[in-house]
Design an enzyme around this catalytic site. Structure first.
Site, PDB file in Angstrom:
ATOM      1  N   GLU A 284       0.844  -1.208   0.000  1.00  0.00           N
ATOM      2  CA  GLU A 284       0.000   0.000   0.000  1.00  0.00           C
ATOM      3  C   GLU A 284       0.874   1.250   0.000  1.00  0.00           C
ATOM      4  O   GLU A 284       0.538   2.258  -0.633  1.00  0.00           O
ATOM      5  CB  GLU A 284      -0.943   0.010   1.202  1.00  0.00           C
ATOM      6  CG  GLU A 284      -1.969  -1.118   1.175  1.00  0.00           C
ATOM      7  CD  GLU A 284      -2.840  -1.113  -0.076  1.00  0.00           C
ATOM      8  OE1 GLU A 284      -3.232  -0.026  -0.538  1.00  0.00           O
ATOM      9  OE2 GLU A 284      -3.108  -2.201  -0.605  1.00  0.00           O
ATOM     10  N   TRP A 287       1.608   1.743  -3.509  1.00  0.00           N
ATOM     11  CA  TRP A 287       0.600   2.483  -4.293  1.00  0.00           C
ATOM     12  C   TRP A 287       0.787   3.986  -4.137  1.00  0.00           C
ATOM     13  O   TRP A 287       0.611   4.755  -5.093  1.00  0.00           O
ATOM     14  CB  TRP A 287      -0.821   2.083  -3.867  1.00  0.00           C
ATOM     15  CG  TRP A 287      -1.297   0.860  -4.578  1.00  0.00           C
ATOM     16  CD1 TRP A 287      -1.297  -0.421  -4.104  1.00  0.00           C
ATOM     17  CD2 TRP A 287      -1.827   0.794  -5.912  1.00  0.00           C
ATOM     18  NE1 TRP A 287      -1.798  -1.279  -5.060  1.00  0.00           N
ATOM     19  CE2 TRP A 287      -2.136  -0.561  -6.179  1.00  0.00           C
ATOM     20  CE3 TRP A 287      -2.070   1.748  -6.904  1.00  0.00           C
ATOM     21  CZ2 TRP A 287      -2.675  -0.982  -7.398  1.00  0.00           C
ATOM     22  CZ3 TRP A 287      -2.612   1.324  -8.118  1.00  0.00           C
ATOM     23  CH2 TRP A 287      -2.902  -0.030  -8.348  1.00  0.00           C
ATOM     24  N   TRP A 315     -20.578  11.187 -19.750  1.00  0.00           N
ATOM     25  CA  TRP A 315     -21.042  11.228 -18.368  1.00  0.00           C
ATOM     26  C   TRP A 315     -22.497  11.667 -18.337  1.00  0.00           C
ATOM     27  O   TRP A 315     -22.938  12.445 -19.176  1.00  0.00           O
ATOM     28  CB  TRP A 315     -20.183  12.190 -17.535  1.00  0.00           C
ATOM     29  CG  TRP A 315     -18.751  11.776 -17.488  1.00  0.00           C
ATOM     30  CD1 TRP A 315     -17.696  12.386 -18.097  1.00  0.00           C
ATOM     31  CD2 TRP A 315     -18.213  10.637 -16.811  1.00  0.00           C
ATOM     32  NE1 TRP A 315     -16.533  11.704 -17.849  1.00  0.00           N
ATOM     33  CE2 TRP A 315     -16.812  10.619 -17.052  1.00  0.00           C
ATOM     34  CE3 TRP A 315     -18.743   9.618 -16.025  1.00  0.00           C
ATOM     35  CZ2 TRP A 315     -15.966   9.643 -16.543  1.00  0.00           C
ATOM     36  CZ3 TRP A 315     -17.892   8.642 -15.511  1.00  0.00           C
ATOM     37  CH2 TRP A 315     -16.531   8.661 -15.773  1.00  0.00           C
ATOM     38  N   ASN A 351     -10.886   2.729   3.381  1.00  0.00           N
ATOM     39  CA  ASN A 351     -10.605   2.528   1.956  1.00  0.00           C
ATOM     40  C   ASN A 351     -11.617   1.630   1.255  1.00  0.00           C
ATOM     41  O   ASN A 351     -12.007   1.887   0.115  1.00  0.00           O
ATOM     42  CB  ASN A 351      -9.204   1.974   1.756  1.00  0.00           C
ATOM     43  CG  ASN A 351      -8.861   1.844   0.283  1.00  0.00           C
ATOM     44  OD1 ASN A 351      -8.719   0.770  -0.263  1.00  0.00           O
ATOM     45  ND2 ASN A 351      -8.774   2.980  -0.400  1.00  0.00           N
ATOM     46  N   TRP A 369     -15.711  11.737 -12.763  1.00  0.00           N
ATOM     47  CA  TRP A 369     -14.907  11.495 -11.562  1.00  0.00           C
ATOM     48  C   TRP A 369     -14.337  12.770 -10.953  1.00  0.00           C
ATOM     49  O   TRP A 369     -14.062  12.836  -9.745  1.00  0.00           O
ATOM     50  CB  TRP A 369     -13.766  10.505 -11.868  1.00  0.00           C
ATOM     51  CG  TRP A 369     -12.820  10.949 -12.948  1.00  0.00           C
ATOM     52  CD1 TRP A 369     -12.896  10.673 -14.279  1.00  0.00           C
ATOM     53  CD2 TRP A 369     -11.648  11.772 -12.778  1.00  0.00           C
ATOM     54  NE1 TRP A 369     -11.850  11.265 -14.958  1.00  0.00           N
ATOM     55  CE2 TRP A 369     -11.064  11.938 -14.067  1.00  0.00           C
ATOM     56  CE3 TRP A 369     -11.026  12.369 -11.686  1.00  0.00           C
ATOM     57  CZ2 TRP A 369      -9.910  12.689 -14.268  1.00  0.00           C
ATOM     58  CZ3 TRP A 369      -9.866  13.114 -11.894  1.00  0.00           C
ATOM     59  CH2 TRP A 369      -9.324  13.274 -13.173  1.00  0.00           C
ATOM     60  N   TRP A 392      -9.286   8.286  -7.868  1.00  0.00           N
ATOM     61  CA  TRP A 392     -10.559   8.522  -8.557  1.00  0.00           C
ATOM     62  C   TRP A 392     -10.491   8.028  -9.993  1.00  0.00           C
ATOM     63  O   TRP A 392     -11.451   7.434 -10.508  1.00  0.00           O
ATOM     64  CB  TRP A 392     -10.956  10.002  -8.494  1.00  0.00           C
ATOM     65  CG  TRP A 392     -11.711  10.299  -7.234  1.00  0.00           C
ATOM     66  CD1 TRP A 392     -11.211  10.798  -6.063  1.00  0.00           C
ATOM     67  CD2 TRP A 392     -13.109  10.067  -7.002  1.00  0.00           C
ATOM     68  NE1 TRP A 392     -12.216  10.889  -5.126  1.00  0.00           N
ATOM     69  CE2 TRP A 392     -13.388  10.453  -5.674  1.00  0.00           C
ATOM     70  CE3 TRP A 392     -14.151   9.586  -7.791  1.00  0.00           C
ATOM     71  CZ2 TRP A 392     -14.669  10.367  -5.111  1.00  0.00           C
ATOM     72  CZ3 TRP A 392     -15.433   9.490  -7.236  1.00  0.00           C
ATOM     73  CH2 TRP A 392     -15.671   9.883  -5.912  1.00  0.00           C
TER      74      TRP A 392
END
Length: 475
Positions: A284, A287, A315, A351, A369, A392
């Site tokens: 993590e 990331w 969208w 999360n 987003w 996102w």
DNA sequence: AGTAGATTTGT
DNA sequence: CAAATCTAC
């Protein structure tokens, strides 16, 4: 040639700590009178002003930092305005011969820092920058072809195969006296004058109950996590009703703890083979490194689809009331609503729930987003320029190594699976307190006073999203 | 780091 | 007949 009244200047930014702070340690080692500076810069070109929750955090983090500096004989100077002008002026006033900072990686910030380095060079001032906030600097990790990575796994594998991660530095035992500026030490703004804290209304009660900003709060959180939850992280991190995650994100965001310190503390507890669960936690951190790598190589990550094909994505038109329902946690889907209320109350969301809440906005409501990214930017204490937009875009499918388009979270399935006893839902949705057993996951089957009916039909909105994504694929 | 529907397995 | 496993999107 150094004159006898020469001083040093340390400019702190996203590194509000004394521990493992290379810029501060280097300046302290010089022993010259030292100015420690923090600038609230909302004026330089391209700078994204902090969101409300981050401003609250910054206030308390700076208060803690100032106290820590004072306990070691130093002092924090606060200034507000354009960074380059302030640094140049203060360096002149204090006769600074050396300027130190730890590197940052967003485009507007890098431009400012590069400009100051040039200016320092032209004026006989030594400016030195250090690696402090990322384990791997974004330009050092390259694919075989020499470019930046676009997929997480090979990126992290390449990181793990690259040079060793350095040891963290201890906090200086004592700090040099504050540098003088003319007749006295440089003036500082008062923290209160920056008005970072909310008033009328003061929505920060829940944040204050949840967090301890500052270096001590960060160290305590790290120790608590590594002394327990990390050993079961693989499963524990998915259960939002428990303390299964590290909750280090805002502390890392403001640099109250160094990733090098986190890495070392893990290694200290596991000198041999790293257990699988601990490895998942380390990935993590990976990331976080990956997202900063992406931002460094794609400075407009927060505004532009990483995958240009998404520029044609249709969208939906999200009504003001639908968006408000999502923001306020009134969608009628308990997991989404609990998450959005946790965010509003505490400045943070688990999360597992972030993924479900974001998926709901982007896919079930077919919302661009960027709208969600902006809300999170304003309400999260841990939002940073890389991780918030990258995550996102991951959810939307427009990002690097993103979630596939057909991955649409079902908030009911997710809450039954990851909050089986409903403890997370009950903690944030008072209207559902009275519901028995599994009814809490589907309150419309029981009826709960004051709790809204579902905003959209899950199956229907899922099909609509799949159609929209299919269209993009067909183009 | 997913879901839904079909198929297989297990009590 | 519920739970685990497989598979396509």
């Amino acid at each position: 040639m150094a004159s006898s009244d020469e001083t040093s200047l340390v400019w702190l930014r996203d590194d509000l700590r004394l521990d493992d702070n290379p810029a501060l340690a280097e300046a302290a080692g010089l022993g010259l009178p030292m100015t420690v500076l923090y600038i609230l810069d909302e004026e330089s070109e391209g700078i994204r002003p902090l969101g409300g929750a981050a401003r609250w955090w910054l206030h308390h983090s700076l208060a803690a930092l100032a106290a820590d500096l004072e306990s070691k004989g130093s002092r924090l100077v606060l200034r507000r305005g354009k960074s380059d002008a302030i640094v140049r002026k203060l360096a002149g006033q204090t006769k600074a011969g050396h300027i130190f900072w730890n590197r940052r990686y967003s485009q507007p910030e890098r431009t400012i820092d590069a400009g100051l380095k040039d200016w320092a060079g032209e004026n006989g001032i030594h400016a030195s920058s250090f690696q402090a906030n990322l384990l791997f600097e974004p330009w050092t990790i390259r694919t075989g072809a020499g470019g930046p990575y676009k997929v997480y796994s090979p990126f992290w594998r390449a990181c793990m195969a690259s040079a060793d991660i350095r040891d963290p530095l201890d906090a200086p035992a004592a700090l040099p006296e504050p540098a003088a500026s003319g007749p006295g030490v440089p003036t500082s703004d008062t923290l209160a004058s920056w008005k970072l804290l909310p008033t009328s209304p003061d929505w920060s009660t829940g944040l204050a109950e949840t967090w301890e900003p500052g270096e001590k709060g960060a160290a305590d959180r790290l120790a608590d996590f590594l002394d327990g939850p990390v050993e079961d992280y693989g499963t524990g991190r998915n259960i939002p009703g428990t303390e299964g995650t590290s909750r280090l994100s805002p502390h890392l965001r403001f640099g109250e703890v160094s990733p090098f310190r986190v890495w070392r503390e893990i290694r200290r507890r596991h000198p041999g083979k790293i257990p699988a669960d601990v490895g998942i936690f380390r990935s993590e951190l990976g990331w976080r490194e990956f997202n900063w790598h992406l931002l460094y190589h794609n400075p407009d990550l927060a505004t532009r689809n990483f995958r240009p094909a998404f520029d044609n994505f249709q969208w939906g038109r999200v009504s003001r009331s639908e968006l408000a329902a999502w923001q306020q946690g009134k969608t009628g889907y308990p997991l989404v609503d609990a998450g959005m209320r946790q965010l509003w109350q505490t400045g943070w969301m688990h999360n597992r729930v972030r993924m479900a809440a974001a998926s709901f906005l982007v896919k079930n409501l077919l919302t661009d987003w960027r709208i969600g990214e902006e809300w999170f930017w304003d309400t999260l204490v841990d939002a940073d320029a890389a991780n918030n937009p990258a995550n996102w875009q991951w959810v939307a499918g427009s990002g690097a190594d993103a979630s596939p388009y057909y991955r649409i979270f079902n908030p009911v399935t997710q809450s039954k699976k990851f909050d089986a006893d409903g403890s997370y839902l009950r903690a944030f949705i008072p209207e559902l307190q009275g519901l028995e057993g599994k009814q809490i996951h589907e309150p419309w089957t029981a009826g709960a006073d004051g709790y809204p009916a579902p905003l959209v039909d899950l199956a229907e909105s899922r099909e609509r999203a799949l159609d929209a994504y299919q269209k993009l694929k067909d183009e």
